[in-house]
Design a protein around this motif. Structure first.
Motif, mmCIF file in Angstrom:
data_model
loop_
_atom_site.group_PDB
_atom_site.id
_atom_site.type_symbol
_atom_site.label_atom_id
_atom_site.label_comp_id
_atom_site.label_asym_id
_atom_site.label_seq_id
_atom_site.Cartn_x
_atom_site.Cartn_y
_atom_site.Cartn_z
ATOM 1 N N GLN A 1 0.826 -1.196 0.000
ATOM 2 C CA GLN A 1 0.000 0.000 0.000
ATOM 3 C C GLN A 1 0.867 1.256 0.000
ATOM 4 N N ARG A 2 1.959 1.248 0.728
ATOM 5 C CA ARG A 2 2.893 2.380 0.714
ATOM 6 C C ARG A 2 3.476 2.584 -0.688
ATOM 7 N N ILE A 3 3.847 1.484 -1.331
ATOM 8 C CA ILE A 3 4.398 1.576 -2.680
ATOM 9 C C ILE A 3 3.368 2.155 -3.649
ATOM 10 N N ARG A 4 2.112 1.721 -3.531
ATOM 11 C CA ARG A 4 1.066 2.233 -4.417
ATOM 12 C C ARG A 4 0.873 3.727 -4.205
ATOM 13 N N ARG A 5 0.859 4.173 -2.948
ATOM 14 C CA ARG A 5 0.699 5.608 -2.677
ATOM 15 C C ARG A 5 1.877 6.394 -3.239
ATOM 16 N N TRP A 6 3.079 5.837 -3.093
ATOM 17 C CA TRP A 6 4.259 6.524 -3.622
ATOM 18 C C TRP A 6 4.188 6.634 -5.141
ATOM 19 N N LEU A 7 3.765 5.554 -5.804
ATOM 20 C CA LEU A 7 3.639 5.585 -7.264
ATOM 21 C C LEU A 7 2.588 6.596 -7.710
ATOM 22 N N GLN B 1 10.429 2.066 1.795
ATOM 23 C CA GLN B 1 9.039 1.986 2.238
ATOM 24 C C GLN B 1 8.758 0.780 3.149
ATOM 25 N N TRP B 2 9.743 -0.066 3.383
ATOM 26 C CA TRP B 2 9.562 -1.190 4.307
ATOM 27 C C TRP B 2 9.716 -0.636 5.724
ATOM 28 N N SER B 3 8.631 -0.048 6.228
ATOM 29 C CA SER B 3 8.716 0.713 7.474
ATOM 30 C C SER B 3 7.372 0.731 8.169
ATOM 31 N N THR B 4 7.367 1.334 9.334
ATOM 32 C CA THR B 4 6.144 1.521 10.110
ATOM 33 C C THR B 4 6.133 2.929 10.658
ATOM 34 N N GLY B 5 4.946 3.448 10.957
ATOM 35 C CA GLY B 5 4.849 4.816 11.439
ATOM 36 C C GLY B 5 4.790 5.802 10.296
ATOM 37 N N THR B 6 4.669 7.082 10.631
ATOM 38 C CA THR B 6 4.572 8.146 9.634
ATOM 39 C C THR B 6 5.503 9.292 9.990
ATOM 40 N N ASN B 7 5.882 10.008 8.939
ATOM 41 C CA ASN B 7 6.702 11.220 9.084
ATOM 42 C C ASN B 7 7.940 10.964 9.947
ATOM 43 N N ARG B 8 8.164 11.818 10.960
ATOM 44 C CA ARG B 8 9.386 11.682 11.765
ATOM 45 C C ARG B 8 9.348 10.477 12.685
ATOM 46 N N TYR B 9 8.170 9.858 12.840
ATOM 47 C CA TYR B 9 8.050 8.674 13.696
ATOM 48 C C TYR B 9 8.194 7.372 12.895
ATOM 49 N N ARG B 10 8.506 7.500 11.616
ATOM 50 C CA ARG B 10 8.629 6.307 10.784
ATOM 51 C C ARG B 10 9.949 5.603 11.068
ATOM 52 N N GLU B 11 9.889 4.287 11.206
ATOM 53 C CA GLU B 11 11.080 3.488 11.454
ATOM 54 C C GLU B 11 11.078 2.281 10.538
ATOM 55 N N PRO B 12 12.245 1.827 10.079
ATOM 56 C CA PRO B 12 12.313 0.639 9.217
ATOM 57 C C PRO B 12 11.960 -0.625 9.995
#
Length: 283
Positions: A102-108, A167-178
């Motif tokens: 889903q992250r990849i689709r949003r990025w595309l 994009q293999w991560s969790t969280g959003t913005n500054r709270y995103r972590e791989p």
């Protein structure tokens, strides 16, 4: 008076996988299967992928699927986990893959690439519990994925490769972590075939594996079979004396380069079977 002998048929069934790869099966069929109409013959061809359900058939099915839908425009990924994010079960592991896609689709979608095709993928999730009694070590959850978007320029594919690793991560913005590490490598078909990759994805058959694939993947094509060219004796000769004769097979299938043959003999029924691998010759 001797009873009439039952007529025997050897089916030659071609499987077309994309533009460059093909396989041909040679197998015994009954007179009923020989006399079946077009719909019955198509059912038989499709059922080839269901026969046996063993490791060899699973590998062939994956080889055909990959060669039909993916080429050097795609990527091979391995996705692993940090200890803190290691999933507790199959459902949690699959949810991580869904979120990643889903992250990849949003990025595309944000890129607004006019020529970009649909995101297509195949994913194999793998893990193994420790079993010292059988000499099995623990294998942590990880995912193998083949992913491709058609119609991209070299610059766009390079940007996509970076996104796949980010994009293999969790969280959003500054709270995103791989969640862990990602290695995204460009697909490199050998002789226009992804057989080597399929073998790698299905290595260690004792491990627990789960398959997923995107909807709408193209299926191999099955041209009309030939039931009259081959006899049991001809097939036996092909499986023994002609099995490595590239000239024979390339004359039989003009326009293709012979990659190899895999014969087998059923002791119980005294029947030879075989399939060969071909790639289309480049002009």
């Amino acid at each position: 008076m001797r009873p009439p002998t039952k007529k025997q048929y050897i089916r030659e069934q071609k499987t077309i996988c994309g533009k460059n790869y093909a396989e041909v099966d040679f197998c015994w069929i009954s007179e009923k299967e020989h006399r079946a109409g077009t719909r019955g013959r198509k059912r038989f061809a499709s059922s080839l992928a269901q026969q046996g359900r063993n490791a060899e058939r699973a590998r062939r099915t994956l080889v055909q699927l990959l060669n039909t839908n993916f080429d050097e425009q795609g990527f091979s990924l391995t996705l692993t986990y940090e200890d803190i994010y290691l999933p507790g079960g199959d459902d949690a592991a699959w949810l991580d893959v869904q979120n990643y896609l889903q992250r990849i689709r949003r990025w595309l979608k944000k890129q607004k690439w006019q020529s970009a095709g649909k995101l297509k993928w195949v994913c194999v999730t793998e893990n193994q519990e420790a079993d010292p009694a059988h000499g099995l070590k623990e294998v942590r959850y990880h995912h193998h994925m083949v992913l491709q978007v058609d119609g991209l320029t070299p610059e766009q594919r390079a940007a996509l490769r970076d996104a796949l690793e980010n994009q293999w991560s969790t969280g959003t913005n500054r709270y995103r972590e791989p969640l862990g590490t990602v290695n995204a490598d460009r697909l490199q078909p050998e002789h226009d075939s992804l057989e080597g990759l399929a073998k790698y994805l299905l290595k260690s058959p004792r491990r627990k594996k789960r398959w997923h694939a995107s909807r709408g993947l193209e299926r191999p094509a099955y041209p009309r079979p030939n039931d009259t060219h081959w006899t049991p004796r001809k097939l036996a000769d092909a499986c023994t004396t002609l099995v490595d004769d590239a000239g024979f097979w390339e004359r039989r299938y003009p326009g293709y380069r012979f990659l190899g043959a895999v014969p087998s003999f059923c002791e119980e029924r005294a029947e030879w079977r075989m399939y060969i691998k071909l790639r289309r010759k480049r002009r």
